[in-house]
Motif scaffolding. Structure first.
Motif, mmCIF file in Angstrom:
data_model
loop_
_atom_site.group_PDB
_atom_site.id
_atom_site.type_symbol
_atom_site.label_atom_id
_atom_site.label_comp_id
_atom_site.label_asym_id
_atom_site.label_seq_id
_atom_site.Cartn_x
_atom_site.Cartn_y
_atom_site.Cartn_z
ATOM 1 N N PHE A 1 1.613 1.402 -7.633
ATOM 2 C CA PHE A 1 1.385 2.587 -6.988
ATOM 3 C C PHE A 1 1.206 2.234 -5.462
ATOM 4 C CE2 PHE A 1 -0.884 2.850 -11.011
ATOM 5 C CZ PHE A 1 -0.620 4.072 -11.680
ATOM 6 N N PRO A 2 2.348 2.267 -4.761
ATOM 7 C CA PRO A 2 2.309 2.342 -3.436
ATOM 8 C C PRO A 2 1.589 3.035 -2.390
ATOM 9 C CG PRO A 2 4.528 3.020 -4.004
ATOM 10 C CD PRO A 2 3.704 2.661 -5.144
ATOM 11 N N ILE A 3 0.725 2.975 -2.012
ATOM 12 C CA ILE A 3 -0.137 3.831 -1.071
ATOM 13 C C ILE A 3 0.566 4.523 -0.047
ATOM 14 C CG2 ILE A 3 -1.218 2.250 0.284
ATOM 15 C CD1 ILE A 3 -3.930 4.098 -0.064
ATOM 16 N N GLY A 4 0.303 5.742 0.554
ATOM 17 C CA GLY A 4 1.073 6.421 1.254
ATOM 18 C C GLY A 4 0.344 7.134 2.317
ATOM 19 N N ILE A 5 0.718 7.828 3.262
ATOM 20 C CA ILE A 5 0.164 8.559 4.101
ATOM 21 C C ILE A 5 0.652 10.124 3.957
ATOM 22 C CG2 ILE A 5 0.185 6.660 5.880
ATOM 23 C CD1 ILE A 5 2.316 8.289 7.376
ATOM 24 N N ASP A 6 0.199 10.659 4.966
ATOM 25 C CA ASP A 6 0.478 12.232 5.003
ATOM 26 C C ASP A 6 1.419 12.517 6.283
ATOM 27 O OD1 ASP A 6 0.777 15.039 5.320
ATOM 28 O OD2 ASP A 6 -1.315 15.520 4.676
ATOM 29 N N ASN B 1 12.359 9.970 5.023
ATOM 30 C CA ASN B 1 12.648 10.488 3.667
ATOM 31 C C ASN B 1 11.977 9.575 2.580
ATOM 32 O OD1 ASN B 1 14.623 12.332 4.605
ATOM 33 N ND2 ASN B 1 16.305 11.056 4.294
ATOM 34 N N THR B 2 11.770 8.230 2.851
ATOM 35 C CA THR B 2 10.932 7.533 1.921
ATOM 36 C C THR B 2 9.625 7.812 1.818
ATOM 37 O OG1 THR B 2 12.732 5.356 2.279
ATOM 38 C CG2 THR B 2 10.330 4.904 1.563
ATOM 39 N N ILE B 3 8.903 7.856 3.154
ATOM 40 C CA ILE B 3 7.559 8.045 3.000
ATOM 41 C C ILE B 3 7.075 9.535 2.664
ATOM 42 C CG2 ILE B 3 7.284 6.323 4.441
ATOM 43 C CD1 ILE B 3 6.656 8.172 6.975
ATOM 44 N N GLU B 4 8.148 10.559 3.022
ATOM 45 C CA GLU B 4 7.895 11.815 2.416
ATOM 46 C C GLU B 4 8.028 11.995 0.841
ATOM 47 O OE1 GLU B 4 10.371 14.484 4.655
ATOM 48 O OE2 GLU B 4 8.955 14.354 6.364
ATOM 49 N N ALA B 5 9.031 10.999 0.349
ATOM 50 C CA ALA B 5 8.886 11.045 -1.225
ATOM 51 C C ALA B 5 7.724 10.551 -2.038
ATOM 52 C CB ALA B 5 10.286 10.346 -1.420
ATOM 53 N N TYR B 6 6.769 9.897 -1.392
ATOM 54 C CA TYR B 6 5.729 9.541 -1.972
ATOM 55 C C TYR B 6 4.634 9.221 -1.195
ATOM 56 C CZ TYR B 6 3.203 6.894 -5.780
ATOM 57 O OH TYR B 6 2.395 6.584 -6.458
ATOM 58 N N THR B 7 3.718 10.446 -0.854
ATOM 59 C CA THR B 7 2.751 10.633 0.219
ATOM 60 C C THR B 7 1.480 9.930 -0.549
ATOM 61 O OG1 THR B 7 2.137 12.893 -0.625
ATOM 62 C CG2 THR B 7 3.786 12.489 0.983
ATOM 63 N N ILE B 8 0.354 9.954 0.205
ATOM 64 C CA ILE B 8 -0.907 9.894 -0.191
ATOM 65 C C ILE B 8 -1.171 10.827 -1.227
ATOM 66 C CG2 ILE B 8 -1.924 11.127 1.765
ATOM 67 C CD1 ILE B 8 -3.584 7.972 0.283
ATOM 68 N N HIS B 9 -1.014 11.908 -1.218
ATOM 69 C CA HIS B 9 -1.143 12.789 -2.200
ATOM 70 C C HIS B 9 -0.552 12.565 -3.553
ATOM 71 C CE1 HIS B 9 -3.026 15.007 1.107
ATOM 72 N NE2 HIS B 9 -1.816 15.184 1.625
ATOM 73 N N ASP B 10 0.851 12.278 -3.568
ATOM 74 C CA ASP B 10 1.487 11.814 -4.489
ATOM 75 C C ASP B 10 0.725 10.533 -5.227
ATOM 76 O OD1 ASP B 10 3.487 13.583 -4.391
ATOM 77 O OD2 ASP B 10 4.346 12.592 -2.807
ATOM 78 N N TRP B 11 0.257 9.701 -4.607
ATOM 79 C CA TRP B 11 -0.126 8.298 -4.826
ATOM 80 C C TRP B 11 -1.746 8.678 -5.418
ATOM 81 C CZ3 TRP B 11 -5.323 6.383 -2.910
ATOM 82 C CH2 TRP B 11 -5.453 5.304 -3.456
ATOM 83 N N SER B 12 -2.580 9.490 -5.053
ATOM 84 C CA SER B 12 -3.664 9.717 -5.803
ATOM 85 C C SER B 12 -3.341 10.402 -7.225
ATOM 86 C CB SER B 12 -4.772 10.387 -4.848
ATOM 87 O OG SER B 12 -4.230 11.781 -4.404
ATOM 88 N N LYS B 13 -2.553 11.453 -6.908
ATOM 89 C CA LYS B 13 -2.229 12.222 -8.155
ATOM 90 C C LYS B 13 -1.440 11.401 -9.418
ATOM 91 C CE LYS B 13 -1.574 16.671 -5.753
ATOM 92 N NZ LYS B 13 -0.481 17.618 -5.403
ATOM 93 N N GLU B 14 -0.603 10.450 -9.006
ATOM 94 C CA GLU B 14 -0.088 9.638 -9.950
ATOM 95 C C GLU B 14 -1.018 8.991 -10.602
ATOM 96 O OE1 GLU B 14 3.761 6.917 -10.812
ATOM 97 O OE2 GLU B 14 2.942 7.053 -8.908
ATOM 98 N N PHE B 15 -1.947 8.373 -9.769
ATOM 99 C CA PHE B 15 -2.851 7.086 -10.627
ATOM 100 C C PHE B 15 -3.759 8.062 -11.652
ATOM 101 C CE2 PHE B 15 -6.479 4.400 -11.159
ATOM 102 C CZ PHE B 15 -5.818 3.252 -10.913
ATOM 103 N N VAL B 16 -4.314 9.142 -11.067
ATOM 104 C CA VAL B 16 -5.112 9.889 -12.131
ATOM 105 C C VAL B 16 -4.516 10.274 -13.114
ATOM 106 C CG1 VAL B 16 -6.647 11.833 -12.300
ATOM 107 C CG2 VAL B 16 -6.732 10.598 -10.024
ATOM 108 N N ARG B 17 -3.146 10.829 -13.034
ATOM 109 C CA ARG B 17 -2.532 11.092 -14.108
ATOM 110 C C ARG B 17 -1.990 10.193 -15.263
ATOM 111 N NH1 ARG B 17 1.504 13.385 -11.225
ATOM 112 N NH2 ARG B 17 2.921 11.647 -11.429
ATOM 113 N N GLU B 18 -1.782 8.971 -14.589
ATOM 114 C CA GLU B 18 -1.615 7.770 -15.276
ATOM 115 C C GLU B 18 -2.752 7.319 -16.240
ATOM 116 O OE1 GLU B 18 1.048 6.319 -16.573
ATOM 117 O OE2 GLU B 18 2.373 7.722 -15.321
ATOM 118 N N LEU B 19 -4.114 7.411 -15.437
ATOM 119 C CA LEU B 19 -5.368 6.888 -15.951
ATOM 120 C C LEU B 19 -5.633 7.738 -17.354
ATOM 121 C CD1 LEU B 19 -7.927 5.105 -16.069
ATOM 122 C CD2 LEU B 19 -8.783 6.446 -14.241
#
Length: 412
Positions: free
Chosen positions: A128-133, A340-358
């Motif tokens: 889960f590569p952490i991102g920014i906004d 494009n890379t950092i917008e494709a996976y933001t801090i919001h995507d990071w947190s949502k994906e982890f919780v979704r996978e958990l």
């Protein structure tokens, strides 16, 4: 192992136990998400308090290779305790592979599809590569240029039309600040007046001797380079600030800088790299010089950032030189790819994906589906969401064999 190390590890465990006791009051929560190396064994402590809901863990720092982790006191206990988590997240594929290799080398535990079977059950490992906004940071840059115009202009006035590089770090010996300053010195020796460096270094763990020593060394190195490279009018090439800055103010300095220099010796991710990119003017962007040992380098590859060996001042100097001479068209192309890379996976995507996978880390299995349940998991088997029935049968049979071997019996 020294008595001090034993004492430190005992304190570490006691802190994790205290945290577990505090969290045990939250039994009605759907899941628990634990962060970073300070709390590696918290999951184990929670399980011992009969916490049954899914528990996830995310490591913000790198995970080392097997020959390095064995130098860590109690590394076997720490790795074993991490298998109490249902989901373990890492910044990069490199970190995840190292962790699985350590389990195999030091604990003899195999993995399949990044899933590890232990006595407790299954632990899924995932990147889960952490991102920014990035959009927020772009807005900060515009806001900063207006709000802090005078401070930013004063830096530009001191440069005498030279290019500006920026480094933003905690004053930590893992950040490679010393090699960065040596690189600027080398570049100025070969190309006088070609670059200035704004180095922002906030104090970190100054009460620890190794850190305070490093901070003194950096200050001394900056003084030496400024004395050596000072211009005839008294201008110094390195501006060294140890103040704290808000993200808004930092964004303005990022946008002003022609080169972002991010050269840690090793880093889990390093969000400064992504912040620098997000703050750029898309019509006239700067260039990112990035350590190949930063987690961000896995996403921002060599077609985007200029990768360097952070232990080599020569390599860093060459990259900065290439950055300040890079044509505008190439700068725009590289910056667009990074945005494009950092917008494709933001801090919001990071947190949502982890919780979704958990949440699906545990999948309820009908009571009549298997003859053997109750492995310490109550009436549910912990399996990856993507597992087929055949894979599930293999996993359960494996755990049964492990348990039967420990009890001296054989399953039916």
């Amino acid at each position: 192992m020294s008595p001090a190390s034993e004492e430190h590890y005992s304190s570490y465990c006691e802190i994790n136990r205290a945290m577990a006791r505090a969290l045990s009051r939250l039994r009605k929560r759907d899941a628990i998400w634990v962060h970073d190396y300070h709390l590696l064994s918290l999951g184990k402590e929670l399980r011992e308090l009969t916490i049954e809901q899914p528990i996830g863990f995310f490591l913000h720092t790198p995970w080392p290779k097997p020959d390095v982790i064995e130098r860590v006191p109690h590394h076997l206990d720490l790795m074993q305790s991490m298998l109490a988590y249902d989901l373990v997240g890492f910044q990069t594929r490199w970190d995840l592979d190292n962790f699985l290799s350590c389990l195999q080398v030091h604990l003899g535990m195999e993995s399949r599809s990044d899933v590890v079977i232990s006595e407790r059950g299954l632990t899924r490992c995932q990147v889960f590569p952490i991102g920014i906004d990035p959009k927020q940071f772009a807005e900060y840059a515009v806001e900063s240029l207006a709000e802090y115009r005078q401070q930013i202009s004063s830096i530009q006035d001191k440069l005498n039309c030279t290019k500006l590089a920026i480094g933003v770090d905690r004053l930590d010996y893992t950040k490679g600040i010393d090699n960065r300053i040596k690189a600027v010195d080398q570049l100025l020796t070969n190309k006088p007046h070609s670059i200035s460096l704004l180095q922002i270094g906030t104090s970190s763990r100054a009460d620890i001797p190794a850190y305070s020593k490093y901070q003194r060394e950096i200050a001394s190195l900056v003084e030496d380079v400024n004395r050596k490279q000072r211009t005839d009018d008294g201008s110094e090439p390195i501006c060294y600030w140890k103040d704290q800055f808000s993200q808004v103010e930092l964004a303005g300095y990022y946008r002003t800088a022609d080169v972002g220099v991010v050269t840690p010796l090793r880093d889990g991710m390093n969000l400064v790299a992504k912040e620098y990119v997000a703050a750029q003017d898309s019509n006239d962007p700067g260039v990112l010089v990035l350590s190949k040992f930063a987690g961000a380098a896995e996403e921002l590859n060599e077609n985007m950032a200029l990768h360097v060996d952070p232990t080599s001042p020569d390599d860093i100097a060459a990259a900065i030189s290439a950055a300040i001479e890079m044509p505008r068209e190439e700068r725009i192309e590289r910056c667009e790819a990074m945005i494009n890379t950092i917008e494709a996976y933001t801090i919001h995507d990071w947190s949502k994906e982890f919780v979704r996978e958990l949440y699906p880390s545990r999948v309820a299995v009908p009571a009549d589906h298997f003859r053997y349940l109750g492995f310490g998991w109550l009436n549910e088997a912990q399996v990856p969401m993507y597992a087929t029935v055949e894979e599930l049968n293999v996993a359960v049979k494996h755990v049964l064999r492990v348990r039967a071997g420990q009890s001296g019996g054989e399953p039916d």
